[in-house]
Scaffold this active site. Structure first.
Site, PDB file in Angstrom:
ATOM      1  N   LYS A 172      -7.738 -11.758   7.770  1.00  0.00           N
ATOM      2  CA  LYS A 172      -7.024 -11.768   6.484  1.00  0.00           C
ATOM      3  C   LYS A 172      -5.594 -11.240   6.688  1.00  0.00           C
ATOM      4  O   LYS A 172      -4.640 -11.742   6.083  1.00  0.00           O
ATOM      5  CB  LYS A 172      -7.783 -10.901   5.475  1.00  0.00           C
ATOM      6  CG  LYS A 172      -7.061 -10.640   4.165  1.00  0.00           C
ATOM      7  CD  LYS A 172      -6.971 -11.855   3.247  1.00  0.00           C
ATOM      8  CE  LYS A 172      -6.085 -11.553   2.045  1.00  0.00           C
ATOM      9  NZ  LYS A 172      -6.051 -12.580   1.042  1.00  0.00           N
ATOM     10  N   LYS A 240       0.540  -3.675  -0.405  1.00  0.00           N
ATOM     11  CA  LYS A 240      -0.682  -3.018   0.070  1.00  0.00           C
ATOM     12  C   LYS A 240      -1.163  -3.717   1.336  1.00  0.00           C
ATOM     13  O   LYS A 240      -1.495  -3.088   2.338  1.00  0.00           O
ATOM     14  CB  LYS A 240      -1.732  -3.069  -1.053  1.00  0.00           C
ATOM     15  CG  LYS A 240      -3.039  -2.387  -0.777  1.00  0.00           C
ATOM     16  CD  LYS A 240      -4.126  -3.324  -0.345  1.00  0.00           C
ATOM     17  CE  LYS A 240      -4.516  -4.356  -1.384  1.00  0.00           C
ATOM     18  NZ  LYS A 240      -5.602  -5.236  -0.947  1.00  0.00           N
TER      19      LYS A 240
END
Ligand code: NAP
Length: 302
Positions: A172, A240
């Site tokens: 990811k 983030k």
């Protein structure tokens, strides 16, 4: 699909995924920190739990989709967390995007309780979550991947086992390096086109089917050229994920100059209170540096 399923975290992504599990015929228990977010799912036949611990007593497959690493730790290991109620043999499937290293630690802590874990971060936005067309990158044991597959196929279209614990999270992060690097190039191209007096929309249309074409260019580049800053994915969530990329790169000892630059540029936008805008607003940081505003010139006649 004969396991009892629990779902923790009914935000933008989780609510669509939970609904698709219900549509697939799962017996579903849900829990969300803000209780009112459970109501639409309860109306669609899910059962609301009063805590993660209670949800865990009723579920053998437990999905999580919360924000960040510390949030996953809390829902798993706080006093009322999953670990307090979970049954040995249960499987936790974490769809949040969090730290790969912390994922390995948490899977070890769950293994000590006889509980299995897969990291299964997702890509495809709120539309993908609602339609059940997510791409899912799965890390963990192959046997648990096989066990999870029917449930993952209920929420995603492309489900890939990419390695052991933490590998799904690392893949990811690969995705996120590609996303921001592409957006930086798209932003530079838009500034260059504007500075050269080109019709920016025509320039994009001319190149997007060629070798430089990409999903980010066609979707987010076009959106940026129209100065439409509505988010598919917010700058705050993007930051983030970049923090996770840079932490992991630090552990690997690899330089990521473009990704680091993107992190710093997005930071300037957060400092201007633009964290809620879409990640394609990266263009605004380059506009600030160059003094050029895309879309400010009238296009010249051919
Ligand atoms: P979101 O709409 O902000 O939802 C976050 C969810 O996590 C909410 O249910 C929230 O509960 C819960 N939560 C956060 N901290 C918690 C805590 N400490 N304890 C208990 N619950 C907590 O976020 P989202 O867009 O669904 O994203 C969820 C995850 O998927 C993130 O890791 C994100 O990076 C990833 N992701 C998002 C997208 C996207 O396009 N949005 C795409 C791919 C991946 P409350 O309702 O009480 O706030």
């Amino acid at each position: 699909m004969n396991e009892s399923v629990g779902f923790v975290g009914l935000g933008i992504m989780g609510r669509g995924m939970a609904r698709n599990l219900l549509r697939a015929g799962c017996a579903l228990t849900v829990w969300n920190r803000t209780a009112s977010r459970m109501d639409p799912l309860v109306a669609a036949s899910a059962v609301a739990a009063s805590s993660c611990a209670e949800l865990a007593t009723k579920s053998t497959v437990i999905f999580l989709c919360v924000s960040d690493t510390l949030d996953v730790e809390q829902v798993l290991f706080s006093d009322e967390g999953v670990a307090t109620g979970v049954q040995p043999g249960a499987l936790v499937i974490d769809c949040s995007t969090i730290s790969p290293a912390a994922t390995r630690d948490m899977s070890d802590r769950l293994a000590a309780l006889g509980v299995e874990m897969l990291d299964a971060p997702i890509s495809g936005g709120s539309e993908g979550a609602a339609r059940g067309t997510l791409s899912i990158m799965v890390g963990g044991k192959a046997s648990q991947f096989e066990r999870a597959l029917p449930y993952l196929r209920a929420v995603g279209q492309t489900v890939t086992h990419v390695g052991g614990h933490g590998a799904g999270q690392s893949v990811k992060l690969v995705n996120q390096i590609l996303v921001v690097g592409t957006m930086l190039a798209v932003s530079e191209a838009l500034i260059f086109a504007e500075a050269g007096g080109l019709d920016v929309a025509k320039a994009l249309a001319a190149v997007e089917q060629g070798a430089a074409g990409s999903w980010m260019l066609s979707n987010r580049g076009t959106q940026a050229a129209k100065r439409d800053w509505r988010p598919g994915f917010t700058i705050d969530l993007q930051q983030k994920d970049l923090r996770l990329v840079l932490e992991a790169a630090d552990q690997f000892g690899v330089p990521l100059p473009s990704t680091h630059l993107c992190f710093q540029l997005y930071r300037t936008l957060q400092a201007r209170n633009l964290g809620h805008e879409g990640n394609h607003a990266l263009l605004k940081a380059l506009e600030h540096l160059s003094g050029i505003t895309v879309g400010s010139r009238a296009s010249s006649d051919p």
